[in-house]
Design a protein around this motif. Structure first.
Motif, PDB file in Angstrom:
ATOM      1  N   ALA A 385     -52.967 -56.277  -0.202  1.00  0.00           N
ATOM      2  CA  ALA A 385     -53.827 -55.256  -0.812  1.00  0.00           C
ATOM      3  C   ALA A 385     -54.284 -54.246   0.236  1.00  0.00           C
ATOM      4  O   ALA A 385     -54.301 -53.033  -0.014  1.00  0.00           O
ATOM      5  CB  ALA A 385     -55.032 -55.915  -1.473  1.00  0.00           C
ATOM      6  N   VAL A 386     -54.636 -54.729   1.429  1.00  0.00           N
ATOM      7  CA  VAL A 386     -55.062 -53.829   2.507  1.00  0.00           C
ATOM      8  C   VAL A 386     -53.909 -52.933   2.930  1.00  0.00           C
ATOM      9  O   VAL A 386     -54.085 -51.724   3.139  1.00  0.00           O
ATOM     10  CB  VAL A 386     -55.573 -54.653   3.710  1.00  0.00           C
ATOM     11  N   PHE A 387     -52.715 -53.508   3.050  1.00  0.00           N
ATOM     12  CA  PHE A 387     -51.537 -52.719   3.417  1.00  0.00           C
ATOM     13  C   PHE A 387     -51.299 -51.605   2.401  1.00  0.00           C
ATOM     14  O   PHE A 387     -51.062 -50.444   2.775  1.00  0.00           O
ATOM     15  CB  PHE A 387     -50.305 -53.614   3.508  1.00  0.00           C
ATOM     16  N   ASN A 388     -51.331 -51.933   1.129  1.00  0.00           N
ATOM     17  CA  ASN A 388     -51.066 -50.939   0.075  1.00  0.00           C
ATOM     18  C   ASN A 388     -52.051 -49.780   0.138  1.00  0.00           C
ATOM     19  O   ASN A 388     -51.661 -48.605   0.017  1.00  0.00           O
ATOM     20  CB  ASN A 388     -51.126 -51.609  -1.298  1.00  0.00           C
ATOM     21  N   ILE A 389     -53.330 -50.099   0.325  1.00  0.00           N
ATOM     22  CA  ILE A 389     -54.359 -49.055   0.380  1.00  0.00           C
ATOM     23  C   ILE A 389     -54.134 -48.146   1.583  1.00  0.00           C
ATOM     24  O   ILE A 389     -54.184 -46.907   1.473  1.00  0.00           O
ATOM     25  CB  ILE A 389     -55.770 -49.685   0.427  1.00  0.00           C
ATOM     26  N   ASN A 390     -53.866 -48.740   2.747  1.00  0.00           N
ATOM     27  CA  ASN A 390     -53.663 -47.948   3.958  1.00  0.00           C
ATOM     28  C   ASN A 390     -52.397 -47.094   3.863  1.00  0.00           C
ATOM     29  O   ASN A 390     -52.373 -45.947   4.318  1.00  0.00           O
ATOM     30  CB  ASN A 390     -53.586 -48.863   5.185  1.00  0.00           C
ATOM     31  N   PHE A 391     -51.356 -47.652   3.278  1.00  0.00           N
ATOM     32  CA  PHE A 391     -50.102 -46.899   3.155  1.00  0.00           C
ATOM     33  C   PHE A 391     -50.282 -45.683   2.253  1.00  0.00           C
ATOM     34  O   PHE A 391     -49.870 -44.565   2.609  1.00  0.00           O
ATOM     35  CB  PHE A 391     -48.993 -47.796   2.608  1.00  0.00           C
ATOM     36  N   VAL A 392     -50.891 -45.877   1.110  1.00  0.00           N
ATOM     37  CA  VAL A 392     -51.046 -44.777   0.150  1.00  0.00           C
ATOM     38  C   VAL A 392     -51.954 -43.691   0.711  1.00  0.00           C
ATOM     39  O   VAL A 392     -51.629 -42.495   0.666  1.00  0.00           O
ATOM     40  CB  VAL A 392     -51.583 -45.307  -1.197  1.00  0.00           C
ATOM     41  N   ILE A 397     -51.045 -39.424   0.874  1.00  0.00           N
ATOM     42  CA  ILE A 397     -52.056 -38.376   0.653  1.00  0.00           C
ATOM     43  C   ILE A 397     -52.389 -37.618   1.946  1.00  0.00           C
ATOM     44  O   ILE A 397     -52.166 -36.416   2.049  1.00  0.00           O
ATOM     45  CB  ILE A 397     -53.342 -38.987   0.050  1.00  0.00           C
ATOM     46  N   ALA A 398     -52.929 -38.343   2.951  1.00  0.00           N
ATOM     47  CA  ALA A 398     -53.526 -37.662   4.101  1.00  0.00           C
ATOM     48  C   ALA A 398     -52.506 -36.939   4.978  1.00  0.00           C
ATOM     49  O   ALA A 398     -52.704 -35.762   5.311  1.00  0.00           O
ATOM     50  CB  ALA A 398     -54.336 -38.659   4.928  1.00  0.00           C
ATOM     51  N   LEU A 399     -51.426 -37.607   5.364  1.00  0.00           N
ATOM     52  CA  LEU A 399     -50.468 -36.967   6.275  1.00  0.00           C
ATOM     53  C   LEU A 399     -49.788 -35.734   5.669  1.00  0.00           C
ATOM     54  O   LEU A 399     -49.673 -34.696   6.344  1.00  0.00           O
ATOM     55  CB  LEU A 399     -49.430 -37.983   6.748  1.00  0.00           C
ATOM     56  N   PRO A 400     -49.316 -35.789   4.411  1.00  0.00           N
ATOM     57  CA  PRO A 400     -48.756 -34.557   3.821  1.00  0.00           C
ATOM     58  C   PRO A 400     -49.777 -33.420   3.765  1.00  0.00           C
ATOM     59  O   PRO A 400     -49.438 -32.261   4.044  1.00  0.00           O
ATOM     60  CB  PRO A 400     -48.344 -35.000   2.413  1.00  0.00           C
ATOM     61  N   LEU A 401     -51.021 -33.764   3.427  1.00  0.00           N
ATOM     62  CA  LEU A 401     -52.072 -32.751   3.376  1.00  0.00           C
ATOM     63  C   LEU A 401     -52.354 -32.195   4.771  1.00  0.00           C
ATOM     64  O   LEU A 401     -52.543 -30.984   4.955  1.00  0.00           O
ATOM     65  CB  LEU A 401     -53.341 -33.357   2.774  1.00  0.00           C
ATOM     66  N   PHE A 402     -52.357 -33.081   5.762  1.00  0.00           N
ATOM     67  CA  PHE A 402     -52.588 -32.693   7.154  1.00  0.00           C
ATOM     68  C   PHE A 402     -51.489 -31.736   7.631  1.00  0.00           C
ATOM     69  O   PHE A 402     -51.764 -30.697   8.236  1.00  0.00           O
ATOM     70  CB  PHE A 402     -52.623 -33.956   8.018  1.00  0.00           C
ATOM     71  N   ALA A 403     -50.242 -32.102   7.338  1.00  0.00           N
ATOM     72  CA  ALA A 403     -49.109 -31.270   7.735  1.00  0.00           C
ATOM     73  C   ALA A 403     -49.175 -29.905   7.056  1.00  0.00           C
ATOM     74  O   ALA A 403     -48.897 -28.867   7.687  1.00  0.00           O
ATOM     75  CB  ALA A 403     -47.795 -31.974   7.386  1.00  0.00           C
ATOM     76  N   PHE A 404     -49.538 -29.883   5.784  1.00  0.00           N
ATOM     77  CA  PHE A 404     -49.651 -28.624   5.042  1.00  0.00           C
ATOM     78  C   PHE A 404     -50.736 -27.745   5.655  1.00  0.00           C
ATOM     79  O   PHE A 404     -50.546 -26.521   5.825  1.00  0.00           O
ATOM     80  CB  PHE A 404     -49.967 -28.917   3.576  1.00  0.00           C
ATOM     81  N   ALA A 405     -51.876 -28.354   6.003  1.00  0.00           N
ATOM     82  CA  ALA A 405     -52.989 -27.591   6.580  1.00  0.00           C
ATOM     83  C   ALA A 405     -52.615 -27.005   7.932  1.00  0.00           C
ATOM     84  O   ALA A 405     -52.966 -25.863   8.244  1.00  0.00           O
ATOM     85  CB  ALA A 405     -54.223 -28.486   6.713  1.00  0.00           C
TER      86      ALA A 405
END
Length: 453
Positions: A385-392, A397-405
């Motif tokens: 469960a921890v792995f799934n949350i961290n992966f998503v 979410i975060a890395l694609p948004l970070f790259a876009f910014a």
């Protein structure tokens, strides 16, 4: 009230050596870097590239040992010597198998990795020399980290700390003479730094094994440990593998963040580089409290003392918030002193530091809340469960948004850094809801399934 005070004192007693241990582990690379520095930029670059490979592998082993720590804590809580022996043997076997796999990878497939990380052929001999010797630390870590996990599971976190305090000076002195030589010995350069680390780790491993041998509360029995060892290894690995996978997901994601940060203006990137080591060091104290809470919770599960489990979890969360507030205050103090620590930089760099200060001051509160819930889930055996949350949250979410910014919007350092804070905020609802749900459902039947006896 007395019970709560006892719980807090016990966890603090375990937590502070764990935090110092984590800082000393980071100091291993610092020793080699400081000693190698006079040899020039080429040697520093070589050791940086080679150590990045080794420390990624060591990170996986440490993650596996951290997972074994919860398994061992439950075994200690049960009071069954046969289960402690079996769990320790399983942890060592798993970690050694991974170590051998990594050792073979370094031995037979290192050149494609080296050429991928560096295009400067002049660095290759030193990278090869350092990497070849340092690969032996993988085998030693396979034993030492599981031994440390067992001591932590027993609540005796000072012994691993003592092992580091005893061997780090040896590492520094031996490495110095192996690098630069003495009398007729001319020295080995970067290879000497690696060999010094191997010798120090060998001594640390022997120290830990001797301490285990003479630990009065342990009665290791190989014959008992071997009974049903195959099933124990299978269940043990199934629980701890997601922790190693989680570490890889976060580590590779962190590398992606670092690469994207380099695309920012130089002053903004410099600001991030300045504060990151300090924030990482401060964060260890919050992580240490969360880990000690997981140990205590796992011990209670092993002893089948579930009546106060929810109350202990709630108390752990409250104390984590209190510790996080202290770290946030320390981060605030850092923001006031950062220009004194790093004088002589441009006004634009100090403006970037000022812009991200509110974010990194807030971050410990959010990270602390997330970390303690993640440790609770792991203590309950819910590592996937921890792995799934961290992966998503990081990769979807975060890395694609970070790259876009960074790459498309050319956003300011404030908004770019804010995305890393957003990643942690996004983890709060699923971490909290799943921890609460699994905790509410947890009973003696589920506890017995985690014993692997």
């Amino acid at each position: 009230m007395w019970k709560n005070s006892s719980y807090i004192r016990n966890n603090i007693k375990m937590a502070w050596p764990i935090a110092i241990n984590a800082l000393l582990m980071q100091g291993m690379l610092m020793i080699d870097t400081l000693l190698i520095s006079p040899l020039g930029e080429g040697s520093l670059a070589a050791i940086g590239i080679a150590s990045a490979i080794v420390f990624l592998m060591l990170g996986v082993q440490n993650a596996l040992a951290t997972g074994s720590q919860n398994v061992l804590s439950r075994a200690v809580g049960s009071g069954k010597q046969s289960l402690i022996s079996k769990s320790f043997l399983s942890g060592v076997i798993i970690n050694l198998l991974v170590a051998i796999l990594f050792f073979l990878l370094v031995t037979f497939a290192k050149w494609p990795i080296i050429k991928l990380l560096s295009h400067d052929a002049a660095l290759y001999p030193e990278i090869d020399a350092y990497l070849t010797v340092m690969s032996y630390t993988l085998i030693l870590t396979g034993i030492s980290q599981v031994a440390i996990a067992l001591f932590n599971a027993m609540g005796k976190t000072k012994l691993p700390l003592l092992s580091y305090l005893l061997t780090m000076p040896i590492n520094a002195v031996v490495s110095y003479y192996l690098i630069y030589g003495f009398n007729d010995f001319t020295g080995m350069g970067v290879e000497g730094a690696a060999l010094g680390s191997v010798i120090a780790l060998l001594l640390r491993t022997l120290f830990l094994l001797v301490c285990l041998k003479f630990e009065s509360s342990l009665q290791f029995s190989l014959s008992q440990a071997m009974q049903g060892i195959g099933r124990n290894i299978s269940l043990h690995f199934k629980e701890i593998f997601p922790i190693a996978a989680n570490m890889m997901v976060l580590a590779i994601g962190l590398a992606a963040y670092k690469f994207l940060y380099t695309q920012l203006p130089t002053e903004a990137y410099a600001a991030v580089v300045m504060v990151t080591p300090w924030l990482s060091a401060l964060a260890q104290f919050v992580v240490a409290w969360a880990v000690s809470s997981a140990i205590t919770i796992s011990q209670a599960i092993g002893a089948n003392k579930l009546d106060t489990l929810e109350a202990d979890v709630n108390l752990s969360i409250k104390v984590t918030i209190a510790v996080s507030l202290i770290i946030s205050f320390a981060s605030f103090v850092l923001s006031l002193l950062i220009d004194k620590i790093y004088p002589g930089h441009s006004a634009v760099t100090y403006q970037a530091l000022a812009a991200i200060a509110p974010l990194y001051i807030l971050m410990p509160l959010i990270q602390g809340y997330v970390t303690v819930h993640g440790q609770v889930l792991r203590a309950l055996g819910k590592t996937t469960a921890v792995f799934n949350i961290n992966f998503v949250t990081r990769w979807v979410i975060a890395l694609p948004l970070f790259a876009f910014a960074v790459l498309v919007l050319n956003a300011s350092i404030f908004w770019v850094y804010a995305i890393t804070v957003l990643e942690q905020i996004l983890k709060i609802p699923p971490m909290r809801s799943q921890a609460r749900r699994f905790l509410k459902e947890f009973d003696s039947t589920k506890a017995s399934k985690l014993m692997y006896d």
